[in-house]
Design a protein around this motif. Structure first.
Motif, PDB file in Angstrom:
ATOM      1  N   ASP A  53      -1.140  77.393  35.123  1.00  0.00           N
ATOM      2  CA  ASP A  53      -1.698  76.852  33.880  1.00  0.00           C
ATOM      3  C   ASP A  53      -2.709  75.745  34.188  1.00  0.00           C
ATOM      4  OD1 ASP A  53      -1.892  76.927  31.098  1.00  0.00           O
ATOM      5  OD2 ASP A  53      -0.435  75.309  30.840  1.00  0.00           O
ATOM      6  N   ALA A  54      -3.451  75.932  35.279  1.00  0.00           N
ATOM      7  CA  ALA A  54      -4.426  74.928  35.713  1.00  0.00           C
ATOM      8  C   ALA A  54      -5.550  74.783  34.691  1.00  0.00           C
ATOM      9  CB  ALA A  54      -5.009  75.323  37.068  1.00  0.00           C
ATOM     10  N   VAL A  55      -6.107  73.593  34.625  1.00  0.00           N
ATOM     11  CA  VAL A  55      -7.279  73.329  33.796  1.00  0.00           C
ATOM     12  C   VAL A  55      -8.482  73.897  34.537  1.00  0.00           C
ATOM     13  CG1 VAL A  55      -8.727  71.530  32.781  1.00  0.00           C
ATOM     14  CG2 VAL A  55      -6.239  71.223  32.882  1.00  0.00           C
ATOM     15  N   VAL A  56      -9.192  74.829  33.907  1.00  0.00           N
ATOM     16  CA  VAL A  56     -10.353  75.454  34.541  1.00  0.00           C
ATOM     17  C   VAL A  56     -11.581  74.593  34.257  1.00  0.00           C
ATOM     18  CG1 VAL A  56     -11.801  77.514  34.681  1.00  0.00           C
ATOM     19  CG2 VAL A  56      -9.335  77.742  34.276  1.00  0.00           C
ATOM     20  N   ILE A  57     -12.233  74.145  35.335  1.00  0.00           N
ATOM     21  CA  ILE A  57     -13.429  73.309  35.218  1.00  0.00           C
ATOM     22  C   ILE A  57     -14.662  74.192  35.400  1.00  0.00           C
ATOM     23  CG2 ILE A  57     -14.702  71.342  36.162  1.00  0.00           C
ATOM     24  CD1 ILE A  57     -12.059  70.393  35.127  1.00  0.00           C
ATOM     25  N   HIS A  58     -15.598  74.097  34.460  1.00  0.00           N
ATOM     26  CA  HIS A  58     -16.875  74.808  34.551  1.00  0.00           C
ATOM     27  C   HIS A  58     -17.960  73.758  34.746  1.00  0.00           C
ATOM     28  CE1 HIS A  58     -15.243  78.685  33.246  1.00  0.00           C
ATOM     29  NE2 HIS A  58     -14.458  77.960  32.467  1.00  0.00           N
ATOM     30  N   ALA A  59     -18.560  73.748  35.927  1.00  0.00           N
ATOM     31  CA  ALA A  59     -19.587  72.761  36.244  1.00  0.00           C
ATOM     32  C   ALA A  59     -20.525  73.346  37.288  1.00  0.00           C
ATOM     33  CB  ALA A  59     -18.943  71.477  36.763  1.00  0.00           C
ATOM     34  N   GLY A  61     -21.555  71.639  39.861  1.00  0.00           N
ATOM     35  CA  GLY A  61     -21.237  71.040  41.148  1.00  0.00           C
ATOM     36  C   GLY A  61     -20.191  69.951  41.010  1.00  0.00           C
ATOM     37  N   SER A  62     -19.829  69.361  42.141  1.00  0.00           N
ATOM     38  CA  SER A  62     -18.793  68.323  42.186  1.00  0.00           C
ATOM     39  C   SER A  62     -19.151  67.099  41.351  1.00  0.00           C
ATOM     40  CB  SER A  62     -18.560  67.882  43.632  1.00  0.00           C
ATOM     41  OG  SER A  62     -18.128  68.957  44.410  1.00  0.00           O
ATOM     42  N   MET A  63     -20.425  66.761  41.315  1.00  0.00           N
ATOM     43  CA  MET A  63     -20.827  65.554  40.589  1.00  0.00           C
ATOM     44  C   MET A  63     -20.554  65.680  39.092  1.00  0.00           C
ATOM     45  SD  MET A  63     -24.175  64.353  42.683  1.00  0.00           S
ATOM     46  CE  MET A  63     -24.156  62.722  41.981  1.00  0.00           C
ATOM     47  N   GLN A  64     -20.544  66.889  38.570  1.00  0.00           N
ATOM     48  CA  GLN A  64     -20.182  67.110  37.170  1.00  0.00           C
ATOM     49  C   GLN A  64     -18.694  67.391  37.027  1.00  0.00           C
ATOM     50  OE1 GLN A  64     -22.602  70.428  35.894  1.00  0.00           O
ATOM     51  NE2 GLN A  64     -23.902  69.079  34.690  1.00  0.00           N
ATOM     52  N   GLY A  65     -18.139  68.156  37.953  1.00  0.00           N
ATOM     53  CA  GLY A  65     -16.772  68.644  37.808  1.00  0.00           C
ATOM     54  C   GLY A  65     -15.683  67.620  38.015  1.00  0.00           C
ATOM     55  N   ILE A  66     -15.787  66.808  39.052  1.00  0.00           N
ATOM     56  CA  ILE A  66     -14.719  65.860  39.371  1.00  0.00           C
ATOM     57  C   ILE A  66     -14.491  64.840  38.253  1.00  0.00           C
ATOM     58  CG2 ILE A  66     -13.987  64.049  40.979  1.00  0.00           C
ATOM     59  CD1 ILE A  66     -15.250  65.779  43.204  1.00  0.00           C
ATOM     60  N   PRO A  67     -15.530  64.258  37.660  1.00  0.00           N
ATOM     61  CA  PRO A  67     -15.279  63.326  36.554  1.00  0.00           C
ATOM     62  C   PRO A  67     -14.541  63.971  35.376  1.00  0.00           C
ATOM     63  CG  PRO A  67     -17.503  63.037  37.371  1.00  0.00           C
ATOM     64  CD  PRO A  67     -16.953  64.262  38.041  1.00  0.00           C
ATOM     65  N   LEU A  68     -14.733  65.279  35.171  1.00  0.00           N
ATOM     66  CA  LEU A  68     -14.009  65.959  34.095  1.00  0.00           C
ATOM     67  C   LEU A  68     -12.508  66.001  34.369  1.00  0.00           C
ATOM     68  CD1 LEU A  68     -16.367  68.945  33.204  1.00  0.00           C
ATOM     69  CD2 LEU A  68     -15.923  66.892  31.860  1.00  0.00           C
ATOM     70  N   GLU A  69     -12.127  66.084  35.633  1.00  0.00           N
ATOM     71  CA  GLU A  69     -10.709  66.064  35.984  1.00  0.00           C
ATOM     72  C   GLU A  69     -10.080  64.741  35.552  1.00  0.00           C
ATOM     73  OE1 GLU A  69     -10.197  66.897  40.160  1.00  0.00           O
ATOM     74  OE2 GLU A  69     -11.680  68.511  40.088  1.00  0.00           O
ATOM     75  N   TYR A  70     -10.755  63.651  35.869  1.00  0.00           N
ATOM     76  CA  TYR A  70     -10.226  62.333  35.532  1.00  0.00           C
ATOM     77  C   TYR A  70     -10.284  62.073  34.029  1.00  0.00           C
ATOM     78  CZ  TYR A  70      -9.635  61.329  40.410  1.00  0.00           C
ATOM     79  OH  TYR A  70      -9.192  61.364  41.706  1.00  0.00           O
ATOM     80  N   GLU A  71     -11.281  62.635  33.362  1.00  0.00           N
ATOM     81  CA  GLU A  71     -11.337  62.526  31.904  1.00  0.00           C
ATOM     82  C   GLU A  71     -10.130  63.222  31.281  1.00  0.00           C
ATOM     83  OE1 GLU A  71     -13.561  64.742  28.370  1.00  0.00           O
ATOM     84  OE2 GLU A  71     -14.951  63.757  29.736  1.00  0.00           O
ATOM     85  N   PHE A  72      -9.811  64.412  31.785  1.00  0.00           N
ATOM     86  CA  PHE A  72      -8.670  65.164  31.264  1.00  0.00           C
ATOM     87  C   PHE A  72      -7.375  64.364  31.419  1.00  0.00           C
ATOM     88  CE2 PHE A  72      -5.023  67.923  31.925  1.00  0.00           C
ATOM     89  CZ  PHE A  72      -5.064  68.723  30.800  1.00  0.00           C
ATOM     90  N   VAL A  73      -7.136  63.843  32.617  1.00  0.00           N
ATOM     91  CA  VAL A  73      -5.916  63.064  32.855  1.00  0.00           C
ATOM     92  C   VAL A  73      -5.908  61.823  31.957  1.00  0.00           C
ATOM     93  CG1 VAL A  73      -4.561  61.762  34.539  1.00  0.00           C
ATOM     94  CG2 VAL A  73      -5.638  63.922  35.209  1.00  0.00           C
ATOM     95  N   GLY A  74      -7.057  61.195  31.795  1.00  0.00           N
ATOM     96  CA  GLY A  74      -7.149  60.023  30.924  1.00  0.00           C
ATOM     97  C   GLY A  74      -6.790  60.337  29.482  1.00  0.00           C
ATOM     98  N   LYS A  75      -7.201  61.501  29.002  1.00  0.00           N
ATOM     99  CA  LYS A  75      -6.855  61.891  27.631  1.00  0.00           C
ATOM    100  C   LYS A  75      -5.360  62.137  27.480  1.00  0.00           C
ATOM    101  CE  LYS A  75     -11.231  63.749  26.041  1.00  0.00           C
ATOM    102  NZ  LYS A  75     -11.963  64.925  25.560  1.00  0.00           N
ATOM    103  N   LYS A  76      -4.725  62.603  28.550  1.00  0.00           N
ATOM    104  CA  LYS A  76      -3.283  62.884  28.504  1.00  0.00           C
ATOM    105  C   LYS A  76      -2.437  61.634  28.740  1.00  0.00           C
ATOM    106  CE  LYS A  76      -3.428  67.405  28.113  1.00  0.00           C
ATOM    107  NZ  LYS A  76      -2.896  68.114  26.971  1.00  0.00           N
ATOM    108  N   GLU A  77      -2.877  60.770  29.664  1.00  0.00           N
ATOM    109  CA  GLU A  77      -2.018  59.693  30.152  1.00  0.00           C
ATOM    110  C   GLU A  77      -2.492  58.284  29.828  1.00  0.00           C
ATOM    111  OE1 GLU A  77       0.819  60.525  31.227  1.00  0.00           O
ATOM    112  OE2 GLU A  77       0.481  62.634  31.707  1.00  0.00           O
ATOM    113  N   GLY A  78      -3.707  58.142  29.326  1.00  0.00           N
ATOM    114  CA  GLY A  78      -4.218  56.806  29.024  1.00  0.00           C
ATOM    115  C   GLY A  78      -5.237  56.356  30.055  1.00  0.00           C
ATOM    116  N   GLN A  79      -5.458  55.064  30.110  1.00  0.00           N
ATOM    117  CA  GLN A  79      -6.508  54.504  30.953  1.00  0.00           C
ATOM    118  C   GLN A  79      -6.043  54.349  32.399  1.00  0.00           C
ATOM    119  OE1 GLN A  79      -8.255  50.976  29.345  1.00  0.00           O
ATOM    120  NE2 GLN A  79      -9.610  50.674  31.081  1.00  0.00           N
ATOM    121  N   ARG A  80      -6.883  54.852  33.307  1.00  0.00           N
ATOM    122  CA  ARG A  80      -6.572  54.736  34.733  1.00  0.00           C
ATOM    123  C   ARG A  80      -6.565  53.259  35.134  1.00  0.00           C
ATOM    124  NH1 ARG A  80      -9.926  57.148  39.918  1.00  0.00           N
ATOM    125  NH2 ARG A  80      -8.387  56.511  41.465  1.00  0.00           N
TER     126      ARG A  80
END
Length: 126
Positions: A53-59, A61-80
């Motif tokens: 059930d992984a979150v599929v990232i569409h980007a 390259g890494s410069m677009q994709g990796i920040p989306l991972e942290y955005e997702f976790v932030g929406k679920k768990e709050g501020q890093r």
């Protein structure tokens, strides 16, 4: 050794991107995805709590994709740094797919959680 260097590269890219000071705005769309109004990068939202059930990232390259991972976790768990912290980030290859795996610690409960991101779409691209 190759995996360690790859993980350091991704971590370095994230640090560089987050230190730039700009923040991007993402909005929800009909298919439970989050899309950026300024680019084509987005993710297909799911629980992210397992490889299946992984979150599929569409980007592009890494410069677009990796920040989306942290955005997702932030929406679920709050501020890093306030609500949660990164314990480990690793890369896993399973079959023909590549996954970025983030292990975080939720400060309030002292619980560790693991989030899986399918990065096959942009893995190896800047």
């Amino acid at each position: 050794m190759k995996t360690i260097l790859r993980n350091l590269f991704f971590l370095g890219m994230f640090v560089i991107l987050t230190s730039c000071g700009g923040s991007k705005s993402y909005s929800s769309v009909e298919n439970r995805s989050s899309k950026s109004s300024s680019s084509k990068a987005y993710y297909e939202e799911s629980s992210g709590l397992s490889m299946e059930d992984a979150v599929v990232i569409h980007a592009s390259g890494s410069m677009q994709g990796i920040p989306l991972e942290y955005e997702f976790v932030g929406k679920k768990e709050g501020q890093r740094g306030i609500d949660w912290g990164l314990v480990q980030q690793s890369l896993v290859h399973e079959g023909n797919k590549s996954y970025d795996v983030l292990v975080i610690k939720v400060f309030k409960t002292n619980e560790e959680k693991t989030y899986f991101f399918d990065i096959t779409n942009f893995f190896g691209k800047l």
